[in-house]
Motif scaffolding. Structure first.
Motif, PDB file in Angstrom:
ATOM      1  N   MET A   1       0.796  -1.174  -0.112  1.00 58.87           N
ATOM      2  CA  MET A   1       0.020   0.004  -0.063  1.00 58.87           C
ATOM      3  C   MET A   1       0.820   1.355  -0.072  1.00 58.87           C
ATOM      4  SD  MET A   1      -2.598   1.174   3.227  1.00 58.87           S
ATOM      5  CE  MET A   1      -3.920   1.286   2.704  1.00 58.87           C
ATOM      6  N   LYS A   2       0.538   2.145  -0.728  1.00 51.12           N
ATOM      7  CA  LYS A   2       1.334   3.336  -1.033  1.00 51.12           C
ATOM      8  C   LYS A   2       0.522   4.508  -0.416  1.00 51.12           C
ATOM      9  CE  LYS A   2       4.640   2.157  -4.588  1.00 51.12           C
ATOM     10  NZ  LYS A   2       4.976   2.647  -5.814  1.00 51.12           N
ATOM     11  N   ILE A   3       0.996   5.331   0.414  1.00 47.26           N
ATOM     12  CA  ILE A   3       0.546   6.536   1.255  1.00 47.26           C
ATOM     13  C   ILE A   3       1.289   7.709   0.685  1.00 47.26           C
ATOM     14  CG2 ILE A   3       0.150   7.547   3.440  1.00 47.26           C
ATOM     15  CD1 ILE A   3       0.147   4.633   4.462  1.00 47.26           C
ATOM     16  N   ALA A   4       0.717   8.892   0.385  1.00 44.35           N
ATOM     17  CA  ALA A   4       1.187  10.068   0.060  1.00 44.35           C
ATOM     18  C   ALA A   4       1.096  11.073   1.130  1.00 44.35           C
ATOM     19  CB  ALA A   4       0.590  10.498  -1.377  1.00 44.35           C
ATOM     20  N   ILE A   5       2.446  11.641   1.172  1.00 46.26           N
ATOM     21  CA  ILE A   5       1.942  13.123   2.340  1.00 46.26           C
ATOM     22  C   ILE A   5       2.417  14.241   1.939  1.00 46.26           C
ATOM     23  CG2 ILE A   5       2.985  13.470   4.780  1.00 46.26           C
ATOM     24  CD1 ILE A   5       3.383  10.790   5.323  1.00 46.26           C
ATOM     25  N   TYR A  26       5.284   6.912   0.774  1.00 41.27           N
ATOM     26  CA  TYR A  26       5.683   5.778   1.738  1.00 41.27           C
ATOM     27  C   TYR A  26       5.124   4.496   1.123  1.00 41.27           C
ATOM     28  CZ  TYR A  26       7.745   8.385   5.337  1.00 41.27           C
ATOM     29  OH  TYR A  26       8.574   9.283   5.939  1.00 41.27           O
ATOM     30  N   ASP A  27       5.874   3.444   1.047  1.00 37.58           N
ATOM     31  CA  ASP A  27       5.360   2.021   0.710  1.00 37.58           C
ATOM     32  C   ASP A  27       5.431   1.249   1.940  1.00 37.58           C
ATOM     33  OD1 ASP A  27       4.286  -0.206  -0.726  1.00 37.58           O
ATOM     34  OD2 ASP A  27       5.987  -0.473  -2.096  1.00 37.58           O
ATOM     35  N   ILE A  28       4.215   0.750   2.384  1.00 32.81           N
ATOM     36  CA  ILE A  28       3.932   0.280   3.494  1.00 32.81           C
ATOM     37  C   ILE A  28       3.100  -1.434   3.340  1.00 32.81           C
ATOM     38  CG2 ILE A  28       4.098   2.265   4.748  1.00 32.81           C
ATOM     39  CD1 ILE A  28       0.853   1.558   5.615  1.00 32.81           C
ATOM     40  N   ASP A  29       3.491  -2.307   4.398  1.00 31.55           N
ATOM     41  CA  ASP A  29       2.891  -3.425   4.359  1.00 31.55           C
ATOM     42  C   ASP A  29       2.320  -3.276   5.782  1.00 31.55           C
ATOM     43  OD1 ASP A  29       4.658  -4.202   6.591  1.00 31.55           O
ATOM     44  OD2 ASP A  29       5.883  -5.658   5.198  1.00 31.55           O
ATOM     45  N   GLU A  30       1.768  -4.560   6.363  1.00 32.02           N
ATOM     46  CA  GLU A  30       0.907  -4.641   7.600  1.00 32.02           C
ATOM     47  C   GLU A  30       1.521  -3.615   8.783  1.00 32.02           C
ATOM     48  OE1 GLU A  30      -0.785  -8.167   8.416  1.00 32.02           O
ATOM     49  OE2 GLU A  30      -1.458  -8.334   6.394  1.00 32.02           O
ATOM     50  N   GLU A 103      -3.812   3.577  13.050  1.00 34.29           N
ATOM     51  CA  GLU A 103      -5.191   3.720  12.847  1.00 34.29           C
ATOM     52  C   GLU A 103      -5.694   2.385  12.119  1.00 34.29           C
ATOM     53  OE1 GLU A 103      -6.987   5.872  14.444  1.00 34.29           O
ATOM     54  OE2 GLU A 103      -5.291   6.328  15.595  1.00 34.29           O
ATOM     55  N   LEU A 104      -5.119   2.058  11.186  1.00 28.02           N
ATOM     56  CA  LEU A 104      -5.359   1.112  10.315  1.00 28.02           C
ATOM     57  C   LEU A 104      -5.516  -0.388  11.037  1.00 28.02           C
ATOM     58  CD1 LEU A 104      -3.523   1.415   6.972  1.00 28.02           C
ATOM     59  CD2 LEU A 104      -5.962   2.047   7.338  1.00 28.02           C
ATOM     60  N   LEU A 105      -4.458  -0.550  11.797  1.00 26.74           N
ATOM     61  CA  LEU A 105      -4.573  -1.939  12.550  1.00 26.74           C
ATOM     62  C   LEU A 105      -5.716  -1.709  13.575  1.00 26.74           C
ATOM     63  CD1 LEU A 105      -0.611  -2.360  13.422  1.00 26.74           C
ATOM     64  CD2 LEU A 105      -2.212  -3.839  11.911  1.00 26.74           C
ATOM     65  N   ILE A 106      -5.886  -0.559  14.250  1.00 18.78           N
ATOM     66  CA  ILE A 106      -7.057  -0.538  15.342  1.00 18.78           C
ATOM     67  C   ILE A 106      -8.284  -0.820  14.770  1.00 18.78           C
ATOM     68  CG2 ILE A 106      -8.138   0.895  16.507  1.00 18.78           C
ATOM     69  CD1 ILE A 106      -5.364   2.347  17.719  1.00 18.78           C
ATOM     70  N   SER A 107      -8.501  -0.309  13.427  1.00 15.00           N
ATOM     71  CA  SER A 107      -9.777  -0.202  12.796  1.00 15.00           C
ATOM     72  C   SER A 107      -9.978  -1.301  12.132  1.00 15.00           C
ATOM     73  CB  SER A 107      -9.917   0.837  11.628  1.00 15.00           C
ATOM     74  OG  SER A 107      -9.002   0.901  10.775  1.00 15.00           O
ATOM     75  N   ASN A 108      -8.913  -2.477  11.980  1.00 14.82           N
ATOM     76  CA  ASN A 108      -8.914  -3.715  11.240  1.00 14.82           C
ATOM     77  C   ASN A 108      -8.943  -3.689   9.780  1.00 14.82           C
ATOM     78  OD1 ASN A 108      -9.066  -5.456  13.765  1.00 14.82           O
ATOM     79  ND2 ASN A 108     -11.101  -4.894  13.856  1.00 14.82           N
ATOM     80  N   LYS A 109      -8.318  -2.802   9.374  1.00 14.53           N
ATOM     81  CA  LYS A 109      -8.231  -2.431   7.780  1.00 14.53           C
ATOM     82  C   LYS A 109      -6.712  -3.346   7.297  1.00 14.53           C
ATOM     83  CE  LYS A 109     -10.934   1.716   7.171  1.00 14.53           C
ATOM     84  NZ  LYS A 109     -10.809   3.061   6.669  1.00 14.53           N
ATOM     85  N   PHE A 110      -6.081  -3.331   8.334  1.00 15.65           N
ATOM     86  CA  PHE A 110      -4.871  -4.420   8.105  1.00 15.65           C
ATOM     87  C   PHE A 110      -5.169  -5.676   8.935  1.00 15.65           C
ATOM     88  CE2 PHE A 110      -1.202  -1.099   7.453  1.00 15.65           C
ATOM     89  CZ  PHE A 110      -1.281  -1.175   6.243  1.00 15.65           C
ATOM     90  N   ALA A 111      -4.919  -6.711   8.396  1.00 16.21           N
ATOM     91  CA  ALA A 111      -4.876  -7.943   8.899  1.00 16.21           C
ATOM     92  C   ALA A 111      -3.864  -8.264   9.817  1.00 16.21           C
ATOM     93  CB  ALA A 111      -4.853  -9.278   7.975  1.00 16.21           C
ATOM     94  N   HIS A 112      -3.922  -8.824  11.152  1.00 14.69           N
ATOM     95  CA  HIS A 112      -2.934  -8.812  12.018  1.00 14.69           C
ATOM     96  C   HIS A 112      -2.758 -10.085  12.712  1.00 14.69           C
ATOM     97  CE1 HIS A 112      -5.908  -6.698  14.907  1.00 14.69           C
ATOM     98  NE2 HIS A 112      -6.277  -6.537  14.002  1.00 14.69           N
TER      99      HIS A 112
END
Length: 112
Positions: A1-5, A26-30, A103-112
């Motif tokens: 996933m890429k995020i622009a700032i 940023y290119d991020i994974d979980e 925030e993505l982890l908390i909202s379960n948009k990323f699998a953990h």
């Protein structure tokens, strides 16, 4: 996933009152930042860049944008294009992307 700032120096998030010179992407994974790059705007700093210019050239591979402030019309345009918009008070791009990941982890948009 890429995020622009939005950033004018590649390190800090730009003030919402200034034009945007470029974006830290940023290119991020979980749980990790995989890569980071700075993308300069193709238009000069003095030229006004439209949202469609930004989204189709610099941000077309990004799924989210982080900013310190954005007017409602721009938020609506990004969301209509399928991008998540995250507003933060952080000034460091790295701190902001880590907060967004949390925030993505908390909202379960990323699998953990």
């Amino acid at each position: 996933m890429k995020i622009a700032i939005e950033s004018n120096d590649g390190v800090t998030i730009k003030s919402p009152f200034l034009p945007t010179k470029g974006y830290v992407v940023y290119d991020i994974d979980e749980s990790d930042i995989v890569a980071m790059e700075y993308r300069k705007s193709k238009k000069s700093f003095e030229q006004k860049e439209t949202i469609s210019d930004k989204s189709h050239s610099l941000l077309n591979d990004c799924s989210a944008i982080i900013s310190r402030g954005m007017d409602r019309s721009n938020v609506d345009i990004y969301k209509k294009e399928g991008m998540d918009v995250f507003i933060t008070f952080k000034t460091s791009t790295k701190d902001a992307v880590r907060l967004y990941m949390r925030e993505l982890l908390i909202s379960n948009k990323f699998a953990h």
